[in-house]
Enzyme design. Structure first.
Site, mmCIF file in Angstrom:
data_model
loop_
_atom_site.group_PDB
_atom_site.id
_atom_site.type_symbol
_atom_site.label_atom_id
_atom_site.label_comp_id
_atom_site.label_asym_id
_atom_site.label_seq_id
_atom_site.Cartn_x
_atom_site.Cartn_y
_atom_site.Cartn_z
ATOM 1 N N HIS A 111 127.415 107.903 109.225
ATOM 2 C CA HIS A 111 128.703 107.245 109.512
ATOM 3 C C HIS A 111 128.616 106.579 110.890
ATOM 4 O O HIS A 111 128.981 105.422 111.072
ATOM 5 C CB HIS A 111 129.833 108.285 109.487
ATOM 6 C CG HIS A 111 131.108 107.840 110.157
ATOM 7 N ND1 HIS A 111 131.244 107.790 111.533
ATOM 8 C CD2 HIS A 111 132.278 107.398 109.665
ATOM 9 C CE1 HIS A 111 132.455 107.335 111.841
ATOM 10 N NE2 HIS A 111 133.103 107.097 110.715
ATOM 11 N N ASN A 112 128.110 107.338 111.850
ATOM 12 C CA ASN A 112 128.011 106.790 113.208
ATOM 13 C C ASN A 112 127.005 105.646 113.271
ATOM 14 O O ASN A 112 127.197 104.686 114.007
ATOM 15 C CB ASN A 112 127.615 107.887 114.195
ATOM 16 C CG ASN A 112 128.797 108.777 114.543
ATOM 17 O OD1 ASN A 112 129.735 108.899 113.749
ATOM 18 N ND2 ASN A 112 128.759 109.416 115.693
ATOM 19 N N LYS A 117 127.854 112.500 108.643
ATOM 20 C CA LYS A 117 128.543 112.054 109.867
ATOM 21 C C LYS A 117 127.602 111.222 110.750
ATOM 22 O O LYS A 117 128.006 110.227 111.358
ATOM 23 C CB LYS A 117 129.081 113.266 110.659
ATOM 24 C CG LYS A 117 129.717 112.892 112.010
ATOM 25 C CD LYS A 117 130.873 111.927 111.834
ATOM 26 C CE LYS A 117 131.732 111.639 113.045
ATOM 27 N NZ LYS A 117 131.151 111.273 114.279
ATOM 28 N N GLU A 133 128.745 102.783 112.147
ATOM 29 C CA GLU A 133 129.670 102.431 113.256
ATOM 30 C C GLU A 133 128.923 101.595 114.309
ATOM 31 O O GLU A 133 129.408 100.554 114.755
ATOM 32 C CB GLU A 133 130.197 103.733 113.856
ATOM 33 C CG GLU A 133 130.982 103.627 115.138
ATOM 34 C CD GLU A 133 131.324 105.038 115.692
ATOM 35 O OE1 GLU A 133 131.923 105.839 114.965
ATOM 36 O OE2 GLU A 133 130.960 105.321 116.854
ATOM 37 N N SER A 172 135.376 112.681 112.282
ATOM 38 C CA SER A 172 135.453 111.324 112.832
ATOM 39 C C SER A 172 136.886 110.870 113.029
ATOM 40 O O SER A 172 137.771 111.212 112.243
ATOM 41 C CB SER A 172 134.752 110.328 111.913
ATOM 42 O OG SER A 172 134.952 109.013 112.418
HETATM 43 C C1 6PG Z 1 133.806 109.174 115.568
HETATM 44 C C2 6PG Z 1 132.820 108.653 116.590
HETATM 45 C C3 6PG Z 1 132.479 109.666 117.617
HETATM 46 C C4 6PG Z 1 131.411 109.229 118.590
HETATM 47 C C5 6PG Z 1 131.791 108.090 119.449
HETATM 48 C C6 6PG Z 1 130.841 107.808 120.597
HETATM 49 O O1 6PG Z 1 133.443 109.122 114.407
HETATM 50 O O2 6PG Z 1 134.887 109.594 115.947
HETATM 51 O O3 6PG Z 1 131.639 108.317 115.928
HETATM 52 O O4 6PG Z 1 132.040 110.807 116.937
HETATM 53 O O5 6PG Z 1 131.145 110.299 119.411
HETATM 54 O O6 6PG Z 1 131.931 106.955 118.685
HETATM 55 O O7 6PG Z 1 129.529 107.637 120.183
HETATM 56 P P1 6PG Z 1 128.477 106.964 121.184
HETATM 57 O O8 6PG Z 1 128.772 107.492 122.549
HETATM 58 O O9 6PG Z 1 127.128 107.354 120.713
HETATM 59 O O10 6PG Z 1 128.746 105.495 121.096
#
Ligand code: 6PG
Length: 466
Positions: free
Chosen positions: A186-187, A183, A190, A129
């Protein structure tokens, strides 16, 4: 002597990872399906080019590596990973390792491992990430593999990862899919955090009628307080950016349709499958889907006005919003960690939750000041694997929840959508009820399907006299 590691896939992330590895003193053999990209990459590598070996085929890549080999795959998640894995397989020998650094679905990581069973060839699932800057200058790296494999990959991965107080933000979180699972969550967090921040932006824009510039200043101020986080910082930054073509804030001319590549949906689904719903993530994924239904949104806005809605905005709204976001963020993290803990138990990963919080403190997209407290809470042990039971968070939630309640109430009355903040509050109110209403659901289930129920006053399984 061969290169220390191979890397396949020179998109932005792969190219930056390769440069990061080279800068940390390792030699890297690189390969990309389209060879022009390899040439452009080598030109852009400047003084690091001496550490990099461009190769024109998988055979050449494999031949340029020191054995036993390690090869990083940085290709789009899904079919591309399978096709690279299958193409490499006949070229590799027992003892060689492939490291999938993409956003893989952890179920696929586990399936790939079982496909490799008996070949002696290893597969490491590493969630990375930090976006393109993180890849170049220090990401957070969540690794799933055996201890022996980790000892082989860790000198490189730990060196290239972000550092928090000199400690590397790279850790082994369990075997097989553990790294990719963490991960994914984590997303999910996010997604939830981004959605809640955009809801706060919406309340200030549509509820208070403020300009992007004014809202950006609020986010900048918030970044100096309890909400301090990378996502708050970049929100302040983007809100301040001017667009030449429209002669106004650039956010005002960006189409309000959010893209997504799947990790948010996977988070929501996996958390549901584990019986530990991440409702803030679900709301965030749904909100992105709703955002992309532009035609329906405009058709319905013609039919349904905001009639009956009150105005939004008490005097203390911005202060209340800050606390509401704090409560929402804590709920999102609590849900995410809860799902990780449940998956860890199911798959016997033994995920060290404190290490997860620690390696999320630098490099990754959801890095925030709160993660220091989260790391401390998990180091001390957390009851029911739920952060909100911890003494570090009880005082914060006690202050923040009334603000969340006020903001949700005001927004509902004003007809302004805040699905993730509302979901956080609904979840919190449900999870803190000693007596819920599922007794009625059990009665209904038994009535129509003889599904049986338990009683509070007798042990055993019962049916009602319906
Ligand atoms: C990270 C992000 C990354 C992710 C983008 C786009 O941790 O660096 O999570 O891995 O690919 O944020 O995600 P989306 O296109 O699903 O919004």
């Amino acid at each position: 002597m061969g290169a220390s590691v191979g890397l396949i896939g020179l998109g932005v992330m792969g190219a930056n990872l390769a440069l990061n590895i080279a800068e940390n003193g390792f030699t890297v053999a690189v390969y990309n399906r389209t060879l022009e990209r390899t040439a452009t990459f080598m030109e852009s590598a400047d003084e690091l080019a001496a550490q990099l070996t461009p190769t024109g085929s998988l055979e050449e890549l494999v031949a340029s590596l020191a054995a036993p080999r390690m090869i990083i795959l940085m290709v789009p998640a899904g079919a591309a990973v399978d096709s690279q894995m299958r193409a490499l397989l006949p070229l590799l020998e027992p003892g060689d390792l492939m490291i999938d650094c993409g956003n893989a679905d952890f179920n696929e990581t586990q399936r790939r491992l079982s496909e490799l069973d008996g070949t002696g060839i290893g597969w490491v699932g590493a969630g990375v990430s930090g976006g393109s800057d993180g890849a170049r200058f220090g990401p957070s790296i969540m690794v799933g593999c055996t201890q022996a494999e980790y000892e082989r990959v860790s000198p490189i991965l730990s060196a290239i990862a972000a550092k928090h107080d000199d400690v590397s933000c790279c850790a082994r979180l369990g075997t097989d899919g553990a790294g990719h699972f963490v991960k994914t969550l984590h997303n999910g967090i996010e997604y939830a955090d981004m959605q809640m921040l955009s809801e706060a932006y919406g309340l200030m824009r549509d509820g208070l009628g403020w300009s992007a510039g004014d809202i950006g200043e609020v986010f900048a101020r918030w970044n100096d307080g309890v909400l301090n986080a990378y996502l708050v910082e970049i929100t302040a930054n983007v809100l301040a950016v001017h667009d030449e073509a429209s002669n106004g804030p650039i956010v005002d001319v960006i189409a309000d349709r959010a893209g997504q590549k799947g990790t948010g949906t996977w988070s929501a689904i996996e958390a549901q499958k584990l019986g530990r719903p991440a409702t803030t993530v679900e709301a965030a994924v749904s909100a992105r889907c709703v955002s992309s239904q532009g035609a329906l949104r405009s058709a319905l806005s013609d039919v349904y006005s905001s009639e009956g809605a009150t105005g939004f905005g008490a005097d203390d709204t911005v202060e209340a919003l800050e606390l509401a976001l704090l409560a929402g963020r804590l709920c999102a993290y609590a849900q995410g960690f809860n799902a990780i803990a449940a998956a860890s138990e199911l798959h016997q990963w033994n995920v060290p939750l404190a290490r997860v919080a620690e390696i999320w403190r630098a490099g990754c997209i959801i890095r925030s000041r709160l993660l220091d407290d989260m790391a401390e809470a998990f180091q001390g042990g957390v009851a029911h694997d739920n952060l909100l039971t911890n003494e570090l968070f009880v005082p914060q939630m006690t202050v923040a929840i009334p603000a969340l309640r006020q903001i949700v109430g005001d927004s509902v009355a004003a007809g302004l959508p805040i699905p993730a903040l509302s979901a956080a509050l609904a979840w919190f109110d449900g999870i803190r009820q000693p007596r819920g209403t599922a007794n009625l659901i059990q009665a209904q289930r038994d009535f129509f399907g003889s599904h049986s129920f338990e009683r509070t006053d007798q042990s055993g399984i019962f049916h009602g006299p319906w």
